[in-house]
Design a protein around this motif. Structure first.
Motif, PDB file in Angstrom:
ATOM      1  N   PHE A  81       9.589  44.653  27.883  1.00  0.00           N
ATOM      2  CA  PHE A  81       9.731  45.215  29.225  1.00  0.00           C
ATOM      3  C   PHE A  81       8.387  45.741  29.735  1.00  0.00           C
ATOM      4  CE2 PHE A  81      11.384  47.754  32.618  1.00  0.00           C
ATOM      5  CZ  PHE A  81      12.597  47.183  32.932  1.00  0.00           C
TER       6      PHE A  81
ATOM      7  N   VAL B 242       8.834  44.723  38.669  1.00  0.00           N
ATOM      8  CA  VAL B 242       9.643  45.221  37.540  1.00  0.00           C
ATOM      9  C   VAL B 242      10.051  46.669  37.798  1.00  0.00           C
ATOM     10  CG1 VAL B 242       9.669  45.673  35.045  1.00  0.00           C
ATOM     11  CG2 VAL B 242       8.658  43.561  35.934  1.00  0.00           C
ATOM     12  N   GLY B 243       9.134  47.471  38.327  1.00  0.00           N
ATOM     13  CA  GLY B 243       9.516  48.769  38.893  1.00  0.00           C
ATOM     14  C   GLY B 243       9.828  49.879  37.920  1.00  0.00           C
ATOM     15  N   ALA B 244       9.758  49.640  36.608  1.00  0.00           N
ATOM     16  CA  ALA B 244      10.017  50.700  35.622  1.00  0.00           C
ATOM     17  C   ALA B 244       9.246  50.359  34.354  1.00  0.00           C
ATOM     18  CB  ALA B 244      11.511  50.806  35.322  1.00  0.00           C
TER      19      ALA B 244
ATOM     20  N   SER C 212      16.612  50.685  31.102  1.00  0.00           N
ATOM     21  CA  SER C 212      17.524  51.825  31.233  1.00  0.00           C
ATOM     22  C   SER C 212      18.222  52.085  29.899  1.00  0.00           C
ATOM     23  CB  SER C 212      18.580  51.529  32.301  1.00  0.00           C
ATOM     24  OG  SER C 212      17.956  51.298  33.535  1.00  0.00           O
TER      25      SER C 212
ATOM     26  N   GLU D 209      25.184  40.683  38.852  1.00  0.00           N
ATOM     27  CA  GLU D 209      24.169  41.679  38.510  1.00  0.00           C
ATOM     28  C   GLU D 209      22.835  41.216  39.068  1.00  0.00           C
ATOM     29  OE1 GLU D 209      23.343  42.420  34.346  1.00  0.00           O
ATOM     30  OE2 GLU D 209      21.924  44.004  34.872  1.00  0.00           O
TER      31      GLU D 209
ATOM     32  N   PRO E  83      18.701  41.991  36.101  1.00  0.00           N
ATOM     33  CA  PRO E  83      19.161  42.398  34.759  1.00  0.00           C
ATOM     34  C   PRO E  83      18.042  42.746  33.784  1.00  0.00           C
ATOM     35  CG  PRO E  83      19.420  40.026  35.070  1.00  0.00           C
ATOM     36  CD  PRO E  83      19.063  40.589  36.405  1.00  0.00           C
TER      37      PRO E  83
ATOM     38  N   VAL F 125      21.239  37.570  38.201  1.00  0.00           N
ATOM     39  CA  VAL F 125      20.143  37.002  39.005  1.00  0.00           C
ATOM     40  C   VAL F 125      18.871  37.808  38.772  1.00  0.00           C
ATOM     41  CG1 VAL F 125      19.336  36.499  41.348  1.00  0.00           C
ATOM     42  CG2 VAL F 125      21.788  36.331  40.818  1.00  0.00           C
ATOM     43  N   ASP F 126      17.858  37.155  38.230  1.00  0.00           N
ATOM     44  CA  ASP F 126      16.567  37.848  38.085  1.00  0.00           C
ATOM     45  C   ASP F 126      15.456  36.907  38.529  1.00  0.00           C
ATOM     46  OD1 ASP F 126      15.768  40.581  36.218  1.00  0.00           O
ATOM     47  OD2 ASP F 126      14.153  39.262  36.939  1.00  0.00           O
TER      48      ASP F 126
ATOM     49  N   ASN G 269      12.382  37.061  37.504  1.00  0.00           N
ATOM     50  CA  ASN G 269      11.366  36.916  36.466  1.00  0.00           C
ATOM     51  C   ASN G 269      11.813  35.865  35.439  1.00  0.00           C
ATOM     52  OD1 ASN G 269      10.050  37.499  33.838  1.00  0.00           O
ATOM     53  ND2 ASN G 269       9.027  39.095  35.021  1.00  0.00           N
TER      54      ASN G 269
ATOM     55  N   LEU H 156      17.622  46.545  40.695  1.00  0.00           N
ATOM     56  CA  LEU H 156      16.431  46.199  41.482  1.00  0.00           C
ATOM     57  C   LEU H 156      15.639  47.441  41.846  1.00  0.00           C
ATOM     58  CD1 LEU H 156      17.993  43.598  43.971  1.00  0.00           C
ATOM     59  CD2 LEU H 156      16.564  43.110  41.966  1.00  0.00           C
ATOM     60  N   PRO H 157      14.311  47.343  41.798  1.00  0.00           N
ATOM     61  CA  PRO H 157      13.476  48.518  42.122  1.00  0.00           C
ATOM     62  C   PRO H 157      13.225  48.612  43.627  1.00  0.00           C
ATOM     63  CG  PRO H 157      12.100  46.729  41.326  1.00  0.00           C
ATOM     64  CD  PRO H 157      13.510  46.198  41.329  1.00  0.00           C
TER      65      PRO H 157
ATOM     66  N   LEU I 218       9.864  47.519  46.108  1.00  0.00           N
ATOM     67  CA  LEU I 218       9.886  46.171  46.694  1.00  0.00           C
ATOM     68  C   LEU I 218       9.398  46.237  48.142  1.00  0.00           C
ATOM     69  CD1 LEU I 218      13.331  44.717  45.479  1.00  0.00           C
ATOM     70  CD2 LEU I 218      11.043  44.345  44.503  1.00  0.00           C
TER      71      LEU I 218
ATOM     72  N   LEU J 111      11.812  42.477  52.144  1.00  0.00           N
ATOM     73  CA  LEU J 111      12.590  41.875  51.052  1.00  0.00           C
ATOM     74  C   LEU J 111      13.816  42.743  50.754  1.00  0.00           C
ATOM     75  CD1 LEU J 111      13.040  39.816  48.805  1.00  0.00           C
ATOM     76  CD2 LEU J 111      11.452  41.127  47.358  1.00  0.00           C
TER      77      LEU J 111
ATOM     78  N   ILE K 160      17.688  41.568  50.954  1.00  0.00           N
ATOM     79  CA  ILE K 160      18.606  41.666  49.805  1.00  0.00           C
ATOM     80  C   ILE K 160      19.845  42.466  50.204  1.00  0.00           C
ATOM     81  CG2 ILE K 160      18.900  42.620  47.487  1.00  0.00           C
ATOM     82  CD1 ILE K 160      15.892  42.025  46.998  1.00  0.00           C
TER      83      ILE K 160
HETATM   84  C1  SAM Z   1      13.670  48.192  36.912  1.00  0.00           C
HETATM   85  S1  SAM Z   1      13.969  46.559  36.249  1.00  0.00           S
HETATM   86  C2  SAM Z   1      15.684  46.830  35.786  1.00  0.00           C
HETATM   87  C3  SAM Z   1      16.086  46.079  34.555  1.00  0.00           C
HETATM   88  C4  SAM Z   1      17.433  46.511  33.969  1.00  0.00           C
HETATM   89  N1  SAM Z   1      18.502  46.370  34.925  1.00  0.00           N
HETATM   90  C5  SAM Z   1      17.373  47.954  33.470  1.00  0.00           C
HETATM   91  O1  SAM Z   1      17.885  48.848  34.180  1.00  0.00           O
HETATM   92  O2  SAM Z   1      16.805  48.166  32.384  1.00  0.00           O
HETATM   93  C6  SAM Z   1      14.051  45.592  37.740  1.00  0.00           C
HETATM   94  C7  SAM Z   1      14.436  44.132  37.555  1.00  0.00           C
HETATM   95  O3  SAM Z   1      14.567  43.543  38.869  1.00  0.00           O
HETATM   96  C8  SAM Z   1      13.998  42.230  38.843  1.00  0.00           C
HETATM   97  N2  SAM Z   1      13.666  41.861  40.238  1.00  0.00           N
HETATM   98  C9  SAM Z   1      12.700  42.372  41.029  1.00  0.00           C
HETATM   99  N3  SAM Z   1      12.726  41.813  42.258  1.00  0.00           N
HETATM  100  C10 SAM Z   1      13.756  40.927  42.251  1.00  0.00           C
HETATM  101  C11 SAM Z   1      14.308  40.056  43.224  1.00  0.00           C
HETATM  102  N4  SAM Z   1      13.795  39.940  44.455  1.00  0.00           N
HETATM  103  N5  SAM Z   1      15.383  39.305  42.878  1.00  0.00           N
HETATM  104  C12 SAM Z   1      15.925  39.389  41.631  1.00  0.00           C
HETATM  105  N6  SAM Z   1      15.425  40.182  40.669  1.00  0.00           N
HETATM  106  C13 SAM Z   1      14.356  40.956  40.957  1.00  0.00           C
HETATM  107  C14 SAM Z   1      12.801  42.377  37.911  1.00  0.00           C
HETATM  108  O4  SAM Z   1      12.365  41.135  37.425  1.00  0.00           O
HETATM  109  C15 SAM Z   1      13.395  43.285  36.823  1.00  0.00           C
HETATM  110  O5  SAM Z   1      14.052  42.534  35.844  1.00  0.00           O
END
Ligand code: SAM
Length: 206
Positions: free
Chosen positions: A16, A27-29, A33, A55, A58, A80-81, A83, A126-127, A131, A135, A139
């Motif tokens: 991560f 990725v935002g974190a 979690s 989701e 993920p 849906v991710d 990455n 999603l962060p 973002l 976008l 979303i």
């Molecule tokens: C903060 S991480 C959360 C991961 C996990 N859900 C957790 O809580 O540990 C944010 C996730 O959102 C995905 N992400 C960011 N922008 C996205 C987008 N436009 N569409 C889909 N996924 C996205 C990133 O790749 C990353 O996996």
């Protein structure tokens, strides 16, 4: 659904962190979690063999696991991710998981290609705070367009950032879109602690 490979917590954190360093805004974190937060994200969902669950974001699959554990046979689940690395990892871990590598903004098209008319529950990691604004709007519009009547949208905000203007603006926007304020539950066993927020799509009277 059979789970093929579970990394250790340390391996999961390192994967991560590596992705965060490559693309911090997406990725935002810094870390996935906690299991406690993951359980709180799904605890209020009524999941049946008819349920359709999505989701968004993920990552390494902390929330994914909780959905898979709770969804009765026959229920449908799409993760849906954006990455590609996370998507590959998820597919190795759960070979039967329907995981689409793409942007959550394209959710309507993803559902159409699966013949889904609507979704009952959307959970999101999603962060939104990091973002791009357009976008995020795209979303949220996709979420609103695909949730069926009475469907739920659940996300979380970190408690330390909860009073900040972007977080307040996000909740205000969501309240306008859903016509109600979110239910809120605090989770302290997470780094950092977070509020789980859930909105319900209105059931329109005819
Ligand atoms: C903060 S991480 C959360 C991961 C996990 N859900 C957790 O809580 O540990 C944010 C996730 O959102 C995905 N992400 C960011 N922008 C996205 C987008 N436009 N569409 C889909 N996924 C996205 C990133 O790749 C990353 O996996």
């Amino acid at each position: 659904m059979t789970e093929r490979r579970q990394r250790s917590a340390l391996q999961e954190h390192l994967v991560f962190l590596g992705r965060f360093l490559r693309n911090p805004r997406q990725v935002g974190a810094l870390a996935p979690s906690s299991r406690t937060l993951a359980r709180a994200m799904v605890a209020h969902l009524t999941l049946t063999s008819e349920s359709r669950v999505v989701e968004l974001g993920p990552g390494t699959g902390v929330f994914t696991r909780e959905v898979i554990d709770r969804l009765p046979e026959g229920g449908k689940f799409l993760a849906v991710d954006i990455n590609a690395h996370f998507c590959r990892e998820l597919r190795v871990r759960w070979p039967a998981l329907d995981c689409e590598c793409g942007s959550a903004a394209e959710l309507s098209a993803m559902l159409s290609s699966r013949g889904w008319s609507h979704v009952d529950h959307i959970i999101s990691g999603l962060p939104f705070a990091s973002l791009p604004a357009q976008l995020s709007r795209d979303i949220l519009a996709a979420i609103q367009a695909t949730l069926g009547p009475g469907g739920t949208f659940t996300t979380f905000q970190y408690i330390h950032a909860y009073p900040t203007p972007p977080a307040v603006a996000f909740r205000r926007d969501m309240a306008t879109r859903f016509g109600s304020v979110a239910t809120r539950r605090a989770v302290f066993a997470n780094v950092p602690p977070a509020f789980v927020l859930s909105w319900r799509q209105q059931v329109r009277s005819t």
